[in-house]
Design a protein around this motif. Structure first.
Motif, PDB file in Angstrom:
ATOM      1  N   PRO A 156       0.802  -1.231   0.000  1.00 29.38           N
ATOM      2  CA  PRO A 156       0.000   0.000   0.000  1.00 29.38           C
ATOM      3  C   PRO A 156       0.833   1.279   0.000  1.00 29.38           C
ATOM      4  O   PRO A 156       0.480   2.259  -0.666  1.00 29.38           O
ATOM      5  CB  PRO A 156      -0.822  -0.123   1.290  1.00 29.38           C
ATOM      6  N   VAL A 157       1.960   1.288   0.752  1.00 31.33           N
ATOM      7  CA  VAL A 157       2.816   2.482   0.778  1.00 31.33           C
ATOM      8  C   VAL A 157       3.407   2.745  -0.601  1.00 31.33           C
ATOM      9  O   VAL A 157       3.435   3.883  -1.086  1.00 31.33           O
ATOM     10  CB  VAL A 157       3.940   2.326   1.831  1.00 31.33           C
ATOM     11  N   ASP A 158       3.886   1.679  -1.262  1.00 28.27           N
ATOM     12  CA  ASP A 158       4.423   1.854  -2.613  1.00 28.27           C
ATOM     13  C   ASP A 158       3.352   2.347  -3.573  1.00 28.27           C
ATOM     14  O   ASP A 158       3.591   3.246  -4.399  1.00 28.27           O
ATOM     15  CB  ASP A 158       5.005   0.530  -3.120  1.00 28.27           C
ATOM     16  N   ALA A 159       2.133   1.787  -3.465  1.00 26.43           N
ATOM     17  CA  ALA A 159       1.053   2.167  -4.380  1.00 26.43           C
ATOM     18  C   ALA A 159       0.634   3.617  -4.173  1.00 26.43           C
ATOM     19  O   ALA A 159       0.481   4.383  -5.143  1.00 26.43           O
ATOM     20  CB  ALA A 159      -0.147   1.234  -4.191  1.00 26.43           C
ATOM     21  N   ILE A 160       0.444   4.001  -2.910  1.00 21.41           N
ATOM     22  CA  ILE A 160       0.030   5.382  -2.645  1.00 21.41           C
ATOM     23  C   ILE A 160       1.152   6.349  -3.000  1.00 21.41           C
ATOM     24  O   ILE A 160       0.895   7.479  -3.444  1.00 21.41           O
ATOM     25  CB  ILE A 160      -0.414   5.541  -1.179  1.00 21.41           C
ATOM     26  N   SER A 161       2.397   5.927  -2.850  1.00 20.20           N
ATOM     27  CA  SER A 161       3.528   6.792  -3.217  1.00 20.20           C
ATOM     28  C   SER A 161       3.564   7.032  -4.719  1.00 20.20           C
ATOM     29  O   SER A 161       3.860   8.146  -5.170  1.00 20.20           O
ATOM     30  CB  SER A 161       4.843   6.161  -2.748  1.00 20.20           C
ATOM     31  N   ILE A 162       3.258   6.004  -5.493  1.00 22.81           N
ATOM     32  CA  ILE A 162       3.198   6.169  -6.949  1.00 22.81           C
ATOM     33  C   ILE A 162       2.089   7.153  -7.309  1.00 22.81           C
ATOM     34  O   ILE A 162       2.267   8.045  -8.153  1.00 22.81           O
ATOM     35  CB  ILE A 162       2.986   4.812  -7.638  1.00 22.81           C
ATOM     36  N   CYS A 163       0.922   7.012  -6.668  1.00 18.83           N
ATOM     37  CA  CYS A 163      -0.185   7.927  -6.945  1.00 18.83           C
ATOM     38  C   CYS A 163       0.163   9.360  -6.551  1.00 18.83           C
ATOM     39  O   CYS A 163      -0.153  10.313  -7.274  1.00 18.83           O
ATOM     40  CB  CYS A 163      -1.439   7.469  -6.209  1.00 18.83           C
ATOM     41  N   MET A 164       0.831   9.521  -5.404  1.00 17.15           N
ATOM     42  CA  MET A 164       1.243  10.855  -4.986  1.00 17.15           C
ATOM     43  C   MET A 164       2.284  11.438  -5.943  1.00 17.15           C
ATOM     44  O   MET A 164       2.359  12.645  -6.149  1.00 17.15           O
ATOM     45  CB  MET A 164       1.803  10.815  -3.559  1.00 17.15           C
ATOM     46  N   ASN A 165       3.099  10.550  -6.518  1.00 17.37           N
ATOM     47  CA  ASN A 165       4.075  10.987  -7.520  1.00 17.37           C
ATOM     48  C   ASN A 165       3.362  11.557  -8.745  1.00 17.37           C
ATOM     49  O   ASN A 165       3.667  12.665  -9.212  1.00 17.37           O
ATOM     50  CB  ASN A 165       4.961   9.801  -7.908  1.00 17.37           C
ATOM     51  N   ILE A 166       2.375  10.811  -9.254  1.00 16.99           N
ATOM     52  CA  ILE A 166       1.587  11.280 -10.405  1.00 16.99           C
ATOM     53  C   ILE A 166       0.850  12.568 -10.046  1.00 16.99           C
ATOM     54  O   ILE A 166       0.834  13.541 -10.817  1.00 16.99           O
ATOM     55  CB  ILE A 166       0.583  10.201 -10.847  1.00 16.99           C
ATOM     56  N   ASN A 167       0.233  12.588  -8.871  1.00 17.15           N
ATOM     57  CA  ASN A 167      -0.479  13.786  -8.421  1.00 17.15           C
ATOM     58  C   ASN A 167       0.477  14.974  -8.312  1.00 17.15           C
ATOM     59  O   ASN A 167       0.120  16.108  -8.628  1.00 17.15           O
ATOM     60  CB  ASN A 167      -1.137  13.516  -7.069  1.00 17.15           C
ATOM     61  N   GLY A 168       1.698  14.693  -7.874  1.00 22.13           N
ATOM     62  CA  GLY A 168       2.690  15.755  -7.767  1.00 22.13           C
ATOM     63  C   GLY A 168       3.067  16.338  -9.111  1.00 22.13           C
ATOM     64  O   GLY A 168       3.226  17.554  -9.253  1.00 22.13           O
ATOM     65  N   TRP A 169       3.198  15.472 -10.115  1.00 24.64           N
ATOM     66  CA  TRP A 169       3.491  15.970 -11.471  1.00 24.64           C
ATOM     67  C   TRP A 169       2.365  16.883 -11.941  1.00 24.64           C
ATOM     68  O   TRP A 169       2.614  17.968 -12.476  1.00 24.64           O
ATOM     69  CB  TRP A 169       3.665  14.798 -12.439  1.00 24.64           C
ATOM     70  N   ASP A 170       1.130  16.428 -11.749  1.00 24.98           N
ATOM     71  CA  ASP A 170      -0.008  17.253 -12.160  1.00 24.98           C
ATOM     72  C   ASP A 170      -0.075  18.541 -11.355  1.00 24.98           C
ATOM     73  O   ASP A 170      -0.412  19.598 -11.884  1.00 24.98           O
ATOM     74  CB  ASP A 170      -1.303  16.459 -11.981  1.00 24.98           C
ATOM     75  N   ALA A 171       0.260  18.449 -10.056  1.00 29.51           N
ATOM     76  CA  ALA A 171       0.218  19.636  -9.208  1.00 29.51           C
ATOM     77  C   ALA A 171       1.188  20.704  -9.680  1.00 29.51           C
ATOM     78  O   ALA A 171       0.996  21.893  -9.394  1.00 29.51           O
ATOM     79  CB  ALA A 171       0.515  19.261  -7.753  1.00 29.51           C
ATOM     80  N   MET A 172       2.235  20.308 -10.409  1.00 29.44           N
ATOM     81  CA  MET A 172       3.174  21.294 -10.920  1.00 29.44           C
ATOM     82  C   MET A 172       2.505  22.248 -11.908  1.00 29.44           C
ATOM     83  O   MET A 172       2.887  23.421 -12.015  1.00 29.44           O
ATOM     84  CB  MET A 172       4.359  20.597 -11.594  1.00 29.44           C
ATOM     85  N   ILE A 173       1.495  21.744 -12.628  1.00 34.13           N
ATOM     86  CA  ILE A 173       0.732  22.629 -13.515  1.00 34.13           C
ATOM     87  C   ILE A 173       0.003  23.674 -12.689  1.00 34.13           C
ATOM     88  O   ILE A 173       0.051  24.880 -12.976  1.00 34.13           O
ATOM     89  CB  ILE A 173      -0.264  21.818 -14.366  1.00 34.13           C
ATOM     90  N   ALA A 174      -0.674  23.197 -11.627  1.00 38.28           N
ATOM     91  CA  ALA A 174      -1.402  24.131 -10.756  1.00 38.28           C
ATOM     92  C   ALA A 174      -0.449  25.089 -10.054  1.00 38.28           C
ATOM     93  O   ALA A 174      -0.777  26.266  -9.862  1.00 38.28           O
ATOM     94  CB  ALA A 174      -2.226  23.340  -9.738  1.00 38.28           C
ATOM     95  N   ILE A 175       0.736  24.607  -9.662  1.00 36.96           N
ATOM     96  CA  ILE A 175       1.707  25.476  -9.005  1.00 36.96           C
ATOM     97  C   ILE A 175       2.191  26.558  -9.965  1.00 36.96           C
ATOM     98  O   ILE A 175       2.438  27.706  -9.579  1.00 36.96           O
ATOM     99  CB  ILE A 175       2.884  24.643  -8.455  1.00 36.96           C
ATOM    100  N   GLY A 176       2.316  26.206 -11.261  1.00 37.48           N
ATOM    101  CA  GLY A 176       2.665  27.206 -12.261  1.00 37.48           C
ATOM    102  C   GLY A 176       1.613  28.299 -12.346  1.00 37.48           C
ATOM    103  O   GLY A 176       1.928  29.500 -12.394  1.00 37.48           O
ATOM    104  N   PHE A 177       0.335  27.890 -12.344  1.00 36.70           N
ATOM    105  CA  PHE A 177      -0.745  28.875 -12.339  1.00 36.70           C
ATOM    106  C   PHE A 177      -0.787  29.630 -11.005  1.00 36.70           C
ATOM    107  O   PHE A 177      -1.127  30.810 -10.966  1.00 36.70           O
ATOM    108  CB  PHE A 177      -2.094  28.188 -12.596  1.00 36.70           C
ATOM    109  N   ASN A 178      -0.466  28.927  -9.919  1.00 32.13           N
ATOM    110  CA  ASN A 178      -0.381  29.571  -8.611  1.00 32.13           C
ATOM    111  C   ASN A 178       0.610  30.730  -8.653  1.00 32.13           C
ATOM    112  O   ASN A 178       0.314  31.849  -8.217  1.00 32.13           O
ATOM    113  CB  ASN A 178       0.037  28.522  -7.574  1.00 32.13           C
ATOM    114  N   ALA A 179       1.801  30.454  -9.210  1.00 33.14           N
ATOM    115  CA  ALA A 179       2.824  31.496  -9.315  1.00 33.14           C
ATOM    116  C   ALA A 179       2.365  32.626 -10.229  1.00 33.14           C
ATOM    117  O   ALA A 179       2.554  33.813  -9.926  1.00 33.14           O
ATOM    118  CB  ALA A 179       4.132  30.897  -9.826  1.00 33.14           C
ATOM    119  N   ALA A 180       1.744  32.257 -11.363  1.00 37.55           N
ATOM    120  CA  ALA A 180       1.331  33.267 -12.335  1.00 37.55           C
ATOM    121  C   ALA A 180       0.259  34.187 -11.771  1.00 37.55           C
ATOM    122  O   ALA A 180       0.349  35.418 -11.897  1.00 37.55           O
ATOM    123  CB  ALA A 180       0.825  32.583 -13.606  1.00 37.55           C
ATOM    124  N   ILE A 181      -0.778  33.616 -11.138  1.00 37.10           N
ATOM    125  CA  ILE A 181      -1.852  34.476 -10.638  1.00 37.10           C
ATOM    126  C   ILE A 181      -1.386  35.259  -9.414  1.00 37.10           C
ATOM    127  O   ILE A 181      -1.844  36.383  -9.182  1.00 37.10           O
ATOM    128  CB  ILE A 181      -3.120  33.648 -10.310  1.00 37.10           C
TER     129      ILE A 181
END
Length: 484
Positions: free
Chosen positions: A292-317
């Motif tokens: 479960p730790v490995d699985a949730i870590s992989i999901c958090m990794n993917i979520n983190g990549w996607d969050a970088m898009i939002a963080i870019g908009f966070n910085a821009a706005i």
């Protein structure tokens, strides 16, 4: 220095600006103009965030190709120990985002360099205070329920990653300094070059030479310091159009007020970063937690990549709102919030669809274990909804940073995340036996509640008063620089 000129609108916040866009054609045109201004900031910022996040993600990927234990060690260190430090440093650096952005909008360039140096003093001191968490991370992780095996491996890796902690302390003030002046392409080029070097040397040291976690630590630490050195060399050589006037003893002046705003920023963003990080820790308390730790870590990794898009908009706005409020353009700040919200939600929907479409395939990018891959696929539905929610929530936080609402949002985060979401996740995961699915589902509820409250707060904001507050803030903080 003034912010960008606007072709269709009276740019000053006091007036009947809403009536200027009653014509749908004019509204669409102005939406297009604001989108261009937004993407000129968000595009490079997203690229930079993805490159920098990919440093840790690539290290995690290569570690997963060595063994399940190495994957768990790097995942827990990245998500929990370094994640904690990342949240603190980024949060405290966000005070600089408010001050530099509003000073730049008001044309007070020389203040930016002094602000950055004050932030360095505060963040480097904070980094020293965080060192014990790295050193004693094994017993801390065990206290929160991680197994002894995972805790010891992650703790050993954490000690090797101490240089990264101090790179964070230098990097975030530099980035906020450059972002406020819209010099985002510099950050993008430096990050891209470092990412290419990081990918090659990670493969060489971790897999080819078989150095394992030691090779991972060497490449990750070196890469973060290369980013710091590259960006600072640009500032030092170009003087950043007059915003950098050299080192100054003024960096040690007015520190109390600066620390106060930095702490409010840190609390606000730390509560957000740690929230999803807590999922990894709580999952470690489940029976047979390695898969479960490995699985949730992989999901958090993917979520983190996607969050970088939002963080870019966070910085821009954040830059758009702080610049426009600093210049007294209240209505443009408000309109920018509308544009970025619509844009980021649209991207979030696309990303959610991609997660759903690839849920049977993406786990194998991170692991050779069928058991871990199957568990990750089960979690993909929750990952998809989290990706959608995280397209808007960080953007609204960026609005808060640009306007200086960090303390208010910190209270909202405490209530939604830690009074509602976290207890609900524990209740569903352990009491009702839904395991990691229940933990994550309850915590998604906290994100939904926080997002709804931020939407209401932003909608009810009097932007003319925010512009007046920004003018007052610039005058108050500008006193010690001697600039008129």
């Amino acid at each position: 220095m003034a912010v960008d000129s606007v072709p269709l609108l009276n740019t000053h916040g006091h007036g009947n600006d809403n009536n200027q866009l009653e014509n749908p054609v004019r509204w669409v045109k102005e939406f297009g103009h604001e989108s261009k201004r937004l993407w000129r900031l968000a595009g490079p910022a997203i690229f930079t965030a993805i490159c920098q996040y990919s440093l840790g993600a690539l290290t995690q990927t290569f570690a997963g190709l060595v063994s399940e234990l190495d994957l768990a060690a790097v995942s827990v260190e990245n998500s929990v120990v370094a994640g904690l430090a990342f949240g603190v440093m980024l949060g405290m650096g966000s005070a600089l985002e408010t001050l530099c952005g509003q000073a730049y909008g008001a044309g007070r360039l020389r203040m930016l360099g002094v602000y950055m140096q004050r932030s360095w003093v505060i963040l480097l001191t904070t980094a020293c205070l965080l060192v014990p968490i790295y050193v004693w991370s094994p017993p801390i992780l065990q206290l929160f329920g991680e197994t002894t095996e995972i805790s010891n491996a992650a703790g050993k890796f954490a000690v090797w990653m101490l240089p990264q902690l101090f790179a964070y302390a230098m990097n975030f003030p530099i980035q906020k300094f450059l972002q406020a002046q819209r010099k985002v392409m510099v950050m993008a080029w430096v990050s891209a070059l470092v990412l290419v070097l990081h990918a090659f040397f990670s493969w060489l040291l971790i897999l080819k030479l078989g150095w394992g976690l030691i090779g991972a630590a060497i490449t990750l630490n070196t890469s973060w310091w290369l980013i710091v050195i590259g960006q600072f060399l640009y500032i030092f050589i170009t003087t950043s159009d007059g915003a950098w006037c050299g080192f100054s003893w003024l960096a040690f002046a007015d520190l109390f007020g600066f620390v106060k705003l930095s702490l409010a920023s840190a609390v606000m963003l730390c509560l957000e970063f740690w929230y999803l990080m807590v999922i990894v820790v709580i999952t470690g308390r489940l029976p047979n937690p390695l898969i479960p730790v490995d699985a949730i870590s992989i999901c958090m990794n993917i979520n983190g990549w996607d969050a970088m898009i939002a963080i870019g908009f966070n910085a821009a706005i954040s830059v758009r709102v702080s610049n426009e409020l600093g210049a007294g353009n209240a209505w443009l700040a408000k309109f920018g919030v509308l544009v970025v919200s619509i844009t980021s939600v649209g991207i979030g929907v696309v990303c959610m669809i991609v997660v759903f479409a690839t849920k049977d395939y993406f786990p194998y990018l991170f692991t050779n274990s069928n058991a871990v891959a199957e568990e990750t696929t089960k979690l993909a539905t929750l990952l998809g909804f989290t990706v959608l929610l995280n397209s808007l929530q960080p953007v609204l936080s960026g609005v808060a940073i640009g306007a200086g609402w960090q303390a208010l949002v910190a209270y909202i985060n405490i209530g939604c995340y830690y009074v509602v979401g976290l207890p609900a996740g524990i209740l569903l995961g352990f009491t009702f036996g839904f395991g990691v699915m229940g933990i994550w589902s309850g915590m998604i509820g906290g994100i939904v509640l926080q997002t709804l409250i931020l939407i209401v707060v932003t909608s009810l904001t009097n932007w003319n008063k925010e512009a007046e507050a920004a003018e007052s803030r610039v005058k108050r903080w500008g006193g010690s620089t001697g600039e008129q």
